[in-house]
Design an enzyme around this catalytic site. Structure first.
Site, mmCIF file in Angstrom:
data_model
loop_
_atom_site.group_PDB
_atom_site.id
_atom_site.type_symbol
_atom_site.label_atom_id
_atom_site.label_comp_id
_atom_site.label_asym_id
_atom_site.label_seq_id
_atom_site.Cartn_x
_atom_site.Cartn_y
_atom_site.Cartn_z
ATOM 1 C CE1 TYR A 131 -3.209 2.861 0.402
ATOM 2 C CE2 TYR A 131 -3.816 1.994 2.556
ATOM 3 C CZ TYR A 131 -4.014 2.898 1.535
ATOM 4 O OH TYR A 131 -5.015 3.828 1.638
ATOM 5 C CE LYS A 159 -5.354 1.426 -2.204
ATOM 6 N NZ LYS A 159 -5.012 2.820 -1.861
#
Length: 297
Positions: A131, A159
């Site tokens: 992330y 991501k």
């Protein structure tokens, strides 16, 4: 699982606790819309404001109500010890994957961030999504660091923040990252206003905030891009420019989507942990008009 539309719902709550019934409704909404995966306990899910016990409960509710839709569980925490506990909770609850940001109070070094992912990756039996969200973690990944982390076992996706608005620059940005990572690792874009650009530039997934409350709207953009219809994906996204403008004006997407969930009757008001507050006043009035004008669903 780490492709298509991954919808990230709110974790509705007030100062008395979690609103479990409302959370279950949000998950069921996403299942009915046929999203590709559900991401719980991310930034939109207010993971940083929940106790370990509350997070475990949210995750189990998500898995219970998600049916056959894969659930990706956020496991971010300040201490590696707690991340490992959350990873074990995810595995025990039946999650299909995990999402890990380099959460910190003291700013982390690249060596410390690599050490976090190295420790967790070797303990996991689930695929992991890195992330990359400098807006909340204050850590900026280099492509080289992404490349090093992507070589670790169980790392399956990255991501990334929103790509540049220019199509050629967006493609170049995605290509530079892909040159550093194995082909087995997917690239997903966040930053909803630029998600169409990311998908058109070759990102495999959209990790979506609006997907958590307006899944049909987000799916239309995603499916157009997946079909190779970049022009239609761009048109559908540009149509939502007034919504993206609200995100910009009010410090990001969370306060806006919280208000949207309240306006749609999906959650009770208030639905955020204090001191956070959903959009109110003129901004809320504008949002209510946009939901109708843009036929958000």
């Amino acid at each position: 699982m780490f492709s298509g539309l991954s919808a990230f719902p709110l974790t509705p709550m007030n100062e008395h606790g979690l609103d479990e019934a409302a959370f279950a409704r949000l998950i069921e909404l996403l299942v009915a819309a046929n999203v590709d995966s559900i991401g719980v306990l991310g930034s939109t899910g207010n993971y940083a404001y929940l106790t370990m016990v509350e997070r475990a409960r949210v995750l189990r509710l998500a898995v219970e109500h998600a049916g056959n839709v894969p659930v990706i569980a956020g496991i971010g925490a300040l201490r590696t010890r707690d991340v490992l506990t959350l990873a074990e909770d995810a595995q025990s609850a039946g999650a299909d994957g995990v999402l890990l940001p380099p959460m910190s109070y003291q700013k982390l070094s690249a060596d410390e961030v690599f050490g976090l992912y190295e420790t967790v990756a070797h303990e996991l039996s689930l695929p992991l999504c890195v992330y990359d969200n400098p807006g909340t973690t204050q850590f900026v990944f280099s492509d080289e660091l992404h490349g090093q982390i992507a070589q670790l076992p169980n790392v399956a996706s990255i991501k990334i923040p929103g790509v540049p608005g220019d199509a050629a620059e967006a493609r170049s940005r995605v290509d530079r990252l892909r040159a550093q990572i194995p082909s087995r690792v997917t690239v997903g874009v966040s930053g909803d206003g630029l998600a169409a650009n990311g998908l058109n530039a070759g990102c495999d997934a959209w990790y979506s905030v609006i997907g958590g409350v307006f899944p049909a709207t987000a799916l239309a953009i995603t499916r157009a891009a997946q079909a190779g219809n970049a022009q239609e994906a761009t048109r559908l996204s540009e149509r939502l420019q007034p919504l993206w403008q609200l995100f910009s004006e009010y410090g990001g997407s969370l306060r806006v989507v919280a208000a949207a969930a309240e306006l749609r009757g999906l959650v009770e008001r208030p639905c955020l942990p204090l001191p956070l507050k959903a959009l109110s006043g003129e901004g809320r009035h504008r949002l209510a008009e946009l939901i109708d004008e843009l036929e958000l669903s």
